[in-house]
Design an enzyme around this catalytic site. Structure first.
Site, short mmCIF file in Angstrom:
data_model
loop_
_atom_site.label_atom_id
_atom_site.label_comp_id
_atom_site.label_asym_id
_atom_site.label_seq_id
_atom_site.Cartn_x
_atom_site.Cartn_y
_atom_site.Cartn_z
N HIS A 86 13.75 54.75 81.03
CA HIS A 86 12.76 55.35 81.93
C HIS A 86 13.15 55.22 83.40
O HIS A 86 12.53 55.84 84.26
CB HIS A 86 11.37 54.74 81.68
CG HIS A 86 11.13 53.43 82.35
ND1 HIS A 86 11.23 52.22 81.68
CD2 HIS A 86 10.78 53.12 83.62
CE1 HIS A 86 10.95 51.23 82.53
NE2 HIS A 86 10.67 51.76 83.70
N ASP A 136 13.27 52.47 74.76
CA ASP A 136 13.52 52.53 76.20
C ASP A 136 14.81 51.80 76.55
O ASP A 136 14.82 50.70 77.11
CB ASP A 136 12.33 51.91 76.94
CG ASP A 136 12.36 52.16 78.44
OD1 ASP A 136 13.21 52.96 78.88
OD2 ASP A 136 11.54 51.55 79.15
N SER A 234 12.06 46.74 86.07
CA SER A 234 12.39 47.56 84.91
C SER A 234 13.89 47.64 84.70
O SER A 234 14.68 47.75 85.65
CB SER A 234 11.83 48.97 85.10
OG SER A 234 10.42 48.96 85.05
#
Length: 1004
Positions: A86, A136, A234
């Site tokens: 992502h 992901d 992230s």
């Protein structure tokens, strides 16, 4: 009968990994140049968003856009980085993204930095932007080769058999926001979080609208919140540490509701306050896809081939299956390369003629693993020393080869054959070896825990005239007195009669030498408390070399326990604690004497609670432990003990006085602290040593990790351990603690602290672990300090709620004042004056009556009123003279009832028992009813005499010590059963023969 040839098949399997090892030179996956981060960090701060040390995590990557950090990543090879898919939604991201490796400070340009462009991005094909927390993961192919040095190293990818369980502590890293919508840090931050059970995590996530998650995730965090990954983190790593030190990329930071929000009561919170655990992509579950990208994403890479015709099997993924006809071959793809051998009704014999696999202490990088057909691990092999003549008593075995992407070796060559099952004696553990060449041995399943109830043998034959040297590289067996549980025994003869030494515990043994050309090694395990086992090499040496070593003083000496006191005055253990699990959810046995301040407090011969040594004459414990047990002479302090069923140290101490805090309240459990003064000073040594007290203003930061030790840590409903246990527990905030115990009378006060993790389930507050010390390692000083004493709610049910501990720091002045008044006898215990918190009625002692009364100052046989004990079930008698009388005619007793009386005299006195009368029906007297007198009152009491015996009634029994137990075992109701016994206390000079029939027993 002619001998049958059972050689069903013999085949050469040679696995060669091709490729240029140049780019990988200097790489050592998962190894930090600064060493393990767990030694002090786990014991000081496991979470807290603190700055990491420069170079501590050399695999951390910063992805930048226009010079600014936007996501994290992890280096896994010389040209590959793993990150979150992502992070790469922009179709032009490859044009502007720069990968910084060796980064620490986002502002400074550091010499350690290496910068790369990205030439290819591989997102998982199942990643969907509308459900970004599923699959992901993405692999970045760099435009150059990373130069490995002390600041840049790759992280290890997980092995297929790596296991990280709920409660295990892992670290996540990044340059993300320090708080929700807060500022960005300049230097790399680290946050330690416990793994959360997947089912519990999915249940929490179900309360969040619009979230769809799969099983390809890892969850981590505290239900109370406060610590988490955040925006900007992230793609960064969630790293878990293997038991042997290397760091594994367990997950990639993917998603979370808010940053550090509580999620334990999501159902009752508005949507804008709901939280979640940290959500990380599970790399192990996606390892097959990741591996395929790492294999195919290198330009001009030589593709490896698989060929059975020339006996060479190459490739990183495959399975070679030998069916009943061993030459019938099929090949299937799987997550880990492997070969299966099926030799029906036979025993498998493997003989390695070549082994060259990347060497690692625990064989976690590249390795060959051998399993049974039920996937039970027999052993893992790596390095360049082939194991010899491995005989496996299973007809079907599986060989799995696993390789990371860092160091290439030539592989291995082995022959397999089938032999008659009775060719060698069955070892009972699945392997037996007769060895004729120098090599290496290891316990079954090493480096994972060995199996229970195993009996393994190795016989080593050296050349004629040689001796054999056994050198241990790793050793961890269940410790026990005299090595009676799990042990490794070494002999120097075939018959295993001439023993050299027996080993157990966690200390690495010194080298062992035989004085013959034969060494017989036996490894035996019991049914519980398994550990990782051992690995050792053996070599053949000449007798002359041993003589020369002896002259030079190089011969090893037997490991002897040191008993000298430490130079430090407190808080240091000569036996370092060892934690097999980096987990806050697991209880494990402590290394004997690694917590030398922990002591057993025993009342009437039984362990009732725990305490901590704080000075030569003083023990710190809880008031709730001692309040209703008021007689000092019944108490015994047993320091230096590990197993409650086995004799401990010879410094058992009598109690001079017991001083609970005068403000203790049994209703609120506030001020739950007490001091026990010993009659004689303890002599400190390696087994017995005091713990340090904190300062008056000392405070623990939330999420500090401390250790609680005790014998009841496995919970109220679990079987209690007789061996000292230990558990790591995090400190909770006061608010989080109060939320768990809203209904507690008086609430959670400033004199309490909360530690542990909980699920929020109901908990019946109890004191199963009362008095256990909660100690924390002070990082700057390197010593342990007692910050808490287990008060209530500690492990009453497994992980139901955090435990409540009495905070020690508020009582420092009180402790010092009591200890300074050494000559003063305090009267807080049993003081007839009104209690400072109001009159408190003593709580009933379940199943036991304590007959109160002081000890006489003169000989107890003097004319005093006779005390009559009419109670039955469990009575402690401390007053003399006295009488025990029982008549079933006047009492209603249920079938199967039993009675017990324990008589305890003052120290240095003995007990005279005069049996006046015993009567029962003739029928029951033959089979069932009896009255038994034991010497002592503990579980180790010994039988002294059994009544009725006609020639002994009436009769006299003298005790040998200061306590006896009288029991009437369970039996059917006998309306005629009854007896009358009188007792008195005497000095030892008055004793007669131990059992004397009386002609006149009118006087007790």
């Amino acid at each position: 009968m002619p001998t049958r040839n059972l050689l069903l098949g013999s085949i050469l399997l040679s696995l060669a990994v091709k490729g240029d090892p140049g780019p990988h030179r200097g790489a050592r996956c998962g190894v930090s140049p600064l060493g393990s981060a767990t030694e002090l960090n786990y014991l000081s701060r496991i979470v807290g968003g603190r700055e990491s040390k420069k170079g501590q995590h050399p695999w951390t990557v910063s992805l930048k856009r226009n010079g600014k950090h936007f996501c994290g990543g992890t280096l896994v090879s010389h040209c590959h980085v793993l990150t979150a898919a992502h992070c790469l939604l922009d179709r032009n991201v490859k044009l502007y993204m720069r990968v910084y490796i060796g980064e620490y400070d986002q502002i400074l340009k550091e010499e350690t930095e290496q910068m790369f462009r990205v030439i290819e991005i591989f997102k998982h094909p199942n990643f969907n932007q509308s459900q970004p927390m599923n699959y992901d993961v993405a692999v970045l192919l760099l435009d150059g080769s990373v130069t490995f040095d002390e600041n840049i190293q790759p992280a290890c990818l997980p092995n297929p058999d790596d296991v990280f369980e709920p409660g295990d502590l892992c670290v996540t890293l990044g340059w993300g926001h320090l708080t929700e919508n807060g500022i960005l840090p300049v230097v790399l931050q680290e946050v330690y979080l416990p793994i959360v059970d997947l089912s519990s995590c999915l249940h929490v996530m179900s309360a969040l609208k619009g979230t769809v998650v799969s099983s390809y995730i890892v969850c981590a965090g505290f239900p109370e919140g406060g610590k988490d990954a955040c925006q900007g983190d992230s793609g960064g790593p969630l790293l878990c540490q293997r038991r042997h030190g290397s760091w594994v990329l367990h997950g990639l930071t993917s998603w979370g509701m808010g940053c550090g929000r509580s999620w334990k009561n999501n159902v009752f919170l508005p949507h804008n306050r709901k939280g979640s655990p940290g959500i990380f992509t599970d790399i192990q579950k996606l390892l097959g896809w990741v591996s395929s990208q790492l294999n195919t994403a290198v330009p001009n890479k030589n593709q490896e081939s698989c060929s059975m015709q020339d006996g060479v099997l190459s490739g990183k993924s495959g399975e070679l299956i030998f069916l009943k006809n061993p030459m019938s071959v099929t090949r299937t793809m799987s997550g880990a390369p492997g070969f299966s051998l099926s030799l029906k009704t036979c025993t498998s014999c493997l003989n390695f003629t070549h082994l060259d696999i990347e060497s690692d202490f625990a064989c976690n990088l590249d390795y060959l693993a051998i399993y049974t057909d039920s996937h039970r691990l027999i052993g893992k092999f790596c390095g360049d020393i082939p194991p010899r003549s491995l005989l496996i008593s299973f007809s079907s075995i599986k060989l799995n080869f696993f390789s990371d992407f860092h160091e290439n070796r030539t592989g291995f060559v082995l022959y397999y054959s089938a032999v008659e099952p009775n060719t060698y004696p069955d070892s009972g553990c699945g392997s037996f070896a007769v060895l004729f060449e120098e090599g290496e041995i290891q316990s079954m399943n090493y480096p994972e825990n060995y199996l229970s109830n195993s009996r393994c043998h190795w016989i080593i034959h050296g050349p004629s005239g040689s001796y054999i040297k056994l050198q241990f590289e790793d050793f961890a067996l269940e410790p026990s007195d005299d090595c009676r549980s799990d042990y490794l025994a070494v002999y120097q003869d075939l018959a295993a009669e001439d023993k050299i030494e027996t080993f157990c515990g966690f200390s690495l043994p010194a080298p062992v030498y035989s004085t013959t050309a034969v060494m017989h090694i036996k490894f035996s395990t019991d049914e519980r408390d398994n550990d990782k086992g051992f690995r050792a090499t053996f070599t053949f040496v000449s007798p002359n070399s041993l003589v020369e070593d002896s002259r030079q003083g190089n011969m090893p000496s037997t490991n002897k326990k040191e008993t000298t006191a430490q130079d430090s005055i407190c808080g240091v253990s000569q036996v370092p604690p060892i934690f097999i699990y980096n987990s806050i959810a697991k209880v494990e046995e402590a290394v004997p004497h690694s917590w030398p301040w922990h002591t057993s407090l025993q009342y009437a011969g039984e362990h009732v609670c725990d305490g901590a040594i704080i000075a030569e004459n003083w023990i710190l414990t809880t008031a709730s432990c001692v309040l209703n047990r008021k007689f000092n002479d019944v108490w015994l302090v047993d320091p230096g003990i590990h197993d409650l069923l086995r004799p401990g140290h010879n410094q058992k101490g009598l109690v001079k006085q017991i001083i609970p805090h005068p403000s203790f309240s049994s209703q609120t459990n506030d001020f739950d602290i007490a001091l026990v003064e010993l009659d004689e000073s303890l002599q400190f040594n390696s087994d017995i040593f005091p713990i340090c007290l904190p300062g008056k203003t000392s405070e623990l930061a939330p999420a500090s990790l401390c250790v609680v030790s005790g014998w009841s840590l496995r919970g109220k409903e679990a079987e209690k351990s007789t061996k000292l246990q230990q558990r790591e527990v995090p400190i909770l905030t006061d608010d989080a603690c109060s939320a768990h115990y809203i209904q507690n009378p008086g609430g959670i006060t400033d004199r309490m602290l909360c530690a542990g993790i909980g699920t929020g389930q109901d908990n019946d507050s109890c004191s199963e672990q009362s008095g256990s010390p909660l100690v924390c390692l002070l990082e700057k000083k390197g010593i342990y300090t007692i910050f808490g004493i287990a008060s209530w709610g500690v492990n009453c049910k497994e992980n139901s709620k955090p435990g409540i501990y009495t905070k020690v720091s508020p009582f420092i002045d009180w402790i010092r004042q009591i200890m300074s008044d050494t000559g003063q006898i305090h009267s807080n215990l049993g003081d007839p004056k009104p209690h400072p918190m109001g009159n408190i009625e003593p709580e009933e002692t379940a199943g036991r009556d304590i007959i109160q009364g002081g000890f006489p100052t003169n000989d107890a046989s003097s004319n005093q009123n006779l005390y009559i004990a009419s109670s039955c079930e469990d009575v402690v008698l401390l007053q003399s003279p006295g009488e025990i009388k029982m008549e079933t005619k006047s009492q209603m007793y249920p079938n199967g009832f039993s009675c017990q009386w324990r008589i305890i005299a003052p120290k240095f006195q003995i007990i005279k028992l005069v049996m006046k009368q015993v009567h029962m029906s003739a029928e029951n007297g033959k089979c069932c009813n009896s009255l038994i007198i034991y010497e002592g009152i503990s579980k180790n009491k010994t039988l002294k005499v059994r009544f009725p015996t006609d020639e002994m009634v009436p009769g006299t029994v003298w005790s040998e010590g200061s306590s006896v137990t009288i029991e009437s075992p369970p039996h059917p109701v006998d309306p005629e059963f009854g007896f009358c016994l009188v007792y008195s206390f005497h000095s030892r000079t008055q004793s007669q023969d131990h059992v004397v029939p009386d002609s006149d027993s009118s006087e007790p």
